[in-house]
Scaffold this active site. Structure first.
Site, PDB file in Angstrom:
ATOM      1  N   ASN A   9      89.647 -37.213  34.468  1.00  0.00           N
ATOM      2  CA  ASN A   9      90.238 -36.086  33.736  1.00  0.00           C
ATOM      3  C   ASN A   9      91.583 -35.661  34.295  1.00  0.00           C
ATOM      4  OD1 ASN A   9      88.284 -35.499  31.692  1.00  0.00           O
ATOM      5  ND2 ASN A   9      86.916 -34.907  33.341  1.00  0.00           N
ATOM      6  N   LYS A  22      87.357 -47.891  34.427  1.00  0.00           N
ATOM      7  CA  LYS A  22      86.485 -46.858  33.856  1.00  0.00           C
ATOM      8  C   LYS A  22      85.015 -47.236  34.034  1.00  0.00           C
ATOM      9  CE  LYS A  22      85.498 -43.518  30.426  1.00  0.00           C
ATOM     10  NZ  LYS A  22      85.855 -42.740  29.272  1.00  0.00           N
ATOM     11  N   LYS A  54      80.578 -40.571  26.619  1.00  0.00           N
ATOM     12  CA  LYS A  54      80.837 -39.169  26.266  1.00  0.00           C
ATOM     13  C   LYS A  54      81.051 -39.079  24.760  1.00  0.00           C
ATOM     14  CE  LYS A  54      82.863 -37.086  30.380  1.00  0.00           C
ATOM     15  NZ  LYS A  54      84.084 -36.487  30.972  1.00  0.00           N
ATOM     16  N   GLU A  87      78.977 -37.168  35.401  1.00  0.00           N
ATOM     17  CA  GLU A  87      80.111 -36.424  35.967  1.00  0.00           C
ATOM     18  C   GLU A  87      79.663 -35.349  36.957  1.00  0.00           C
ATOM     19  OE1 GLU A  87      83.516 -35.941  33.315  1.00  0.00           O
ATOM     20  OE2 GLU A  87      83.930 -34.041  34.300  1.00  0.00           O
ATOM     21  N   GLU A 139      96.613 -42.880  28.645  1.00  0.00           N
ATOM     22  CA  GLU A 139      95.333 -43.035  29.356  1.00  0.00           C
ATOM     23  C   GLU A 139      95.363 -44.297  30.230  1.00  0.00           C
ATOM     24  OE1 GLU A 139      93.158 -40.656  29.408  1.00  0.00           O
ATOM     25  OE2 GLU A 139      92.882 -39.726  27.441  1.00  0.00           O
ATOM     26  N   ARG A 162      66.705 -37.544  17.385  1.00  0.00           N
ATOM     27  CA  ARG A 162      66.715 -37.462  18.859  1.00  0.00           C
ATOM     28  C   ARG A 162      67.275 -38.708  19.539  1.00  0.00           C
ATOM     29  NH1 ARG A 162      61.641 -34.929  18.000  1.00  0.00           N
ATOM     30  NH2 ARG A 162      61.964 -32.690  17.936  1.00  0.00           N
ATOM     31  N   HIS A 203      94.239 -30.455  27.607  1.00  0.00           N
ATOM     32  CA  HIS A 203      93.347 -29.858  26.606  1.00  0.00           C
ATOM     33  C   HIS A 203      93.867 -28.487  26.174  1.00  0.00           C
ATOM     34  CE1 HIS A 203      89.548 -32.447  27.696  1.00  0.00           C
ATOM     35  NE2 HIS A 203      90.412 -33.091  26.935  1.00  0.00           N
ATOM     36  N   ARG A 260      83.478 -39.023  38.528  1.00  0.00           N
ATOM     37  CA  ARG A 260      83.897 -39.240  37.136  1.00  0.00           C
ATOM     38  C   ARG A 260      84.956 -38.220  36.715  1.00  0.00           C
ATOM     39  NH1 ARG A 260      80.503 -40.875  31.667  1.00  0.00           N
ATOM     40  NH2 ARG A 260      82.341 -40.807  30.320  1.00  0.00           N
ATOM     41  N   HIS A 307      96.222 -36.468  21.418  1.00  0.00           N
ATOM     42  CA  HIS A 307      95.522 -36.313  22.699  1.00  0.00           C
ATOM     43  C   HIS A 307      96.330 -36.964  23.837  1.00  0.00           C
ATOM     44  CE1 HIS A 307      92.192 -36.037  25.508  1.00  0.00           C
ATOM     45  NE2 HIS A 307      92.289 -37.333  25.737  1.00  0.00           N
ATOM     46  N   HIS A 357      93.939 -33.591  32.229  1.00  0.00           N
ATOM     47  CA  HIS A 357      93.225 -33.140  31.032  1.00  0.00           C
ATOM     48  C   HIS A 357      93.050 -31.625  30.965  1.00  0.00           C
ATOM     49  CE1 HIS A 357      92.653 -37.366  30.439  1.00  0.00           C
ATOM     50  NE2 HIS A 357      91.801 -37.230  29.441  1.00  0.00           N
TER      51      HIS A 357
HETATM   52  P1  NAD Z   1      92.255 -40.893  16.490  1.00  0.00           P
HETATM   53  O1  NAD Z   1      90.855 -41.288  16.527  1.00  0.00           O
HETATM   54  O2  NAD Z   1      92.611 -39.646  15.755  1.00  0.00           O
HETATM   55  O3  NAD Z   1      93.111 -42.091  15.900  1.00  0.00           O
HETATM   56  C1  NAD Z   1      94.497 -41.950  15.791  1.00  0.00           C
HETATM   57  C2  NAD Z   1      95.001 -42.231  14.371  1.00  0.00           C
HETATM   58  O4  NAD Z   1      95.121 -43.638  14.215  1.00  0.00           O
HETATM   59  C3  NAD Z   1      94.117 -41.735  13.265  1.00  0.00           C
HETATM   60  O5  NAD Z   1      94.924 -41.283  12.200  1.00  0.00           O
HETATM   61  C4  NAD Z   1      93.360 -42.981  12.850  1.00  0.00           C
HETATM   62  O6  NAD Z   1      92.895 -42.939  11.524  1.00  0.00           O
HETATM   63  C5  NAD Z   1      94.417 -44.039  13.016  1.00  0.00           C
HETATM   64  N1  NAD Z   1      93.941 -45.379  13.307  1.00  0.00           N
HETATM   65  C6  NAD Z   1      92.933 -45.715  14.136  1.00  0.00           C
HETATM   66  N2  NAD Z   1      92.882 -47.042  14.267  1.00  0.00           N
HETATM   67  C7  NAD Z   1      93.859 -47.553  13.475  1.00  0.00           C
HETATM   68  C8  NAD Z   1      94.309 -48.881  13.224  1.00  0.00           C
HETATM   69  N3  NAD Z   1      93.778 -49.933  13.843  1.00  0.00           N
HETATM   70  N4  NAD Z   1      95.333 -49.030  12.362  1.00  0.00           N
HETATM   71  C9  NAD Z   1      95.910 -47.953  11.777  1.00  0.00           C
HETATM   72  N5  NAD Z   1      95.558 -46.683  12.001  1.00  0.00           N
HETATM   73  C10 NAD Z   1      94.532 -46.504  12.870  1.00  0.00           C
HETATM   74  O7  NAD Z   1      92.840 -40.707  17.977  1.00  0.00           O
HETATM   75  P2  NAD Z   1      92.572 -41.463  19.355  1.00  0.00           P
HETATM   76  O8  NAD Z   1      93.802 -41.293  20.120  1.00  0.00           O
HETATM   77  O9  NAD Z   1      92.009 -42.802  19.165  1.00  0.00           O
HETATM   78  O10 NAD Z   1      91.408 -40.587  20.014  1.00  0.00           O
HETATM   79  C11 NAD Z   1      91.618 -39.280  20.439  1.00  0.00           C
HETATM   80  C12 NAD Z   1      90.284 -38.612  20.589  1.00  0.00           C
HETATM   81  O11 NAD Z   1      89.526 -39.274  21.595  1.00  0.00           O
HETATM   82  C13 NAD Z   1      90.363 -37.162  20.999  1.00  0.00           C
HETATM   83  O12 NAD Z   1      89.524 -36.389  20.186  1.00  0.00           O
HETATM   84  C14 NAD Z   1      89.850 -37.172  22.425  1.00  0.00           C
HETATM   85  O13 NAD Z   1      89.230 -35.966  22.770  1.00  0.00           O
HETATM   86  C15 NAD Z   1      88.888 -38.317  22.401  1.00  0.00           C
HETATM   87  N6  NAD Z   1      88.636 -38.907  23.707  1.00  0.00           N
HETATM   88  C16 NAD Z   1      87.345 -39.084  24.066  1.00  0.00           C
HETATM   89  C17 NAD Z   1      87.049 -39.684  25.274  1.00  0.00           C
HETATM   90  C18 NAD Z   1      85.619 -39.959  25.646  1.00  0.00           C
HETATM   91  O14 NAD Z   1      85.374 -40.349  26.785  1.00  0.00           O
HETATM   92  N7  NAD Z   1      84.686 -39.805  24.737  1.00  0.00           N
HETATM   93  C19 NAD Z   1      88.081 -40.105  26.117  1.00  0.00           C
HETATM   94  C20 NAD Z   1      89.391 -39.911  25.709  1.00  0.00           C
HETATM   95  C21 NAD Z   1      89.659 -39.319  24.498  1.00  0.00           C
HETATM   96  N1  GLY Z   2      87.626 -39.505  29.426  1.00  0.00           N
HETATM   97  C1  GLY Z   2      86.944 -39.017  30.568  1.00  0.00           C
HETATM   98  C2  GLY Z   2      85.564 -39.568  30.773  1.00  0.00           C
HETATM   99  O1  GLY Z   2      85.103 -40.401  30.027  1.00  0.00           O
HETATM  100  O2  GLY Z   2      84.919 -39.160  31.676  1.00  0.00           O
END
Ligand code: NAD
Ligand code: GLY
Length: 368
Positions: free
Chosen positions: A243, A225, A141, A235, A183, A119, A250, A239, A263, A246
């Protein structure tokens, strides 16, 4: 460079976002935020690069790690189950800490596991992509995808610290780095015209991986942010501005199959569609739309959606967006560069026109 700190104000749950070099090799830094045993969650790409140095930096803290498969296509409940297996088989209790070492995919899954395990347990983010440093590691998130929609299963769970280590970006592939810039540009579009102009002037320096420029972009993005999220953690209002692009983006990610378009790439094309819609709604000018497209193009990001995603696919996925209320799609639109609004009362015909405009080539028409 000296480490800079952006605080995110959640009263007693406030936490620092540290932006600096060699943060993941500093003994004792991470330990300040660890409680109990530490479980480092990472993937098979990042583990050979950075896992050992992070484990070393934890010193004598009891610790274990779990290495997950790499890729958006693995961001699902089955993969998160592997984190629970690792926590349980290593005897981790509710006083433990989960540490995400990776990009947004690892951060979202590790955070979700921390939200759910017994939890809720202590959570730390070590974002290793630009996208994760400027966006996904901040704000709490967490979650996973479902075959029927992006990030559909999740929870809000704030970390106790974020360590954005500029040094780890040195191994990040260019395509991933550029996806992170989408972003960064988003913050200029929605909140900060001055930052947008700074990005126009400094895009070459960013693409050349100038550390000072990157650190400035990360800091300003995190400041924006942090302010938005601190004012509206769950949100209920503003907030949603984060998006921008997005709802379209998405749909592109899910429509193409997770992982085919990154992404940030999908969000770039989605923001262009948001700009187009804003012009149709009489908000931003055509020349501001062109200025927006020019900055995304300068970052070598897509300014058109993929031809594989047709209008029906956009409509299907957009109707499942988490911002939909009672079947009404809500979109983020721009009044001007630096000023966004959440809109539900747009003319539905205008959305059809935007979707027609960007999918017309599928029916064999030239794109206008
Ligand atoms: P990712 O996590 O897939 O990383 C991209 C690639 O880079 C992967 O292959 C990873 O293994 C590699 N990598 C990471 N760091 C590295 C480094 N330092 N050196 C070499 N390779 C490296 O992609 P991302 O773009 O970081 O994240 C996208 C995700 O984030 C999506 O799922 C999206 O929905 C999510 N997201 C979440 C939020 C949130 O608020 N929680 C906001 C925006 C995006
Ligand atoms: N990436 C959108 C949020 O964190 O609200």
């Amino acid at each position: 460079m000296t480490t800079q700190i952006v605080d995110i104000d959640f009263g007693p749950r406030s936490y620092p976002i540290m932006i600096g070099e060699n943060l993941t090799t500093q003994n004792g830094l991470l330990n300040q935020y660890v409680q109990g045993k530490a479980m480092v969650v990472t993937n098979e790409t990042i583990a050979p690069l950075y896992l050992q140095q992070v484990l070393d930096s934890l010193g004598n803290t009891p610790k274990a790690s779990v290495v997950l498969p790499d890729g958006e296509e693995h961001k699902n409940v089955e993969t998160v189950d592997r984190i629970y297996d690792a926590l349980l088989s290593n005897g981790f209790d509710r006083g433990c800490t989960v540490i995400a070492l990776g990009g947004g995919v690892i951060g979202d899954m590790a955070g979700f596991s921390a939200a759910c395990y017994q939890r809720g347990v202590n959570f730390i983010q070590i974002p290793t992509t630009l996208l994760a440093q400027v966006d996904s590691s901040v704000g709490g998130k967490t979650g996973v995808n479902h075959p029927m929609g992006k990030n559909m299963i999740g929870a809000f769970h704030q970390p106790v610290a974020v360590l954005a280590d500029m040094s780890v970006l040195s191994t990040l592939p260019d395509r991933e780095f550029k996806a992170g810039l989408a972003e960064v540009i988003k913050y200029g579009f929605i909140i900060d015209a001055e930052f947008f102009a700074w990005l126009e002037e400094n895009m070459t320096s960013l693409l050349d991986r100038n550390t000072a420029s990157i650190a400035h972009a990360v800091k300003r993005s995190c400041e924006i942010k942090a302010a938005v999220v601190a004012a509206d953690e769950y949100e209920r209002g503003q907030r949603a501005l984060l998006n921008f692009g997005h709802t379209f983006g998405h749909a592109i990610e899910a429509g193409m199959g997770y992982g085919v378009w990154l992404h940030g790439e999908a969000i770039s094309a989605g923001m262009v569609m948001g700009l187009d819609m804003s012009v149709r709604c009489g908000m931003i000018t055509e020349s501001d739309k062109e200025r927006g497209c020019a900055l995304l193009a300068a970052a070598d990001l897509p300014v058109l959606p993929p031809s594989e995603v047709d209008k029906a696919m956009f409509e299907r996925y957009m109707l499942r967006d988490k911002k939909v209320i009672d079947g009404q799609i809500r979109l983020i639109l721009l009044e001007s560069i630096g000023q966004a609004v959440v809109s539900a009362d747009f003319d539905a015909e205008k959305l059809h026109n935007t979707l027609d405009h960007f999918t017309a080539h599928i029916a064999g028409h030239e794109q206008t």
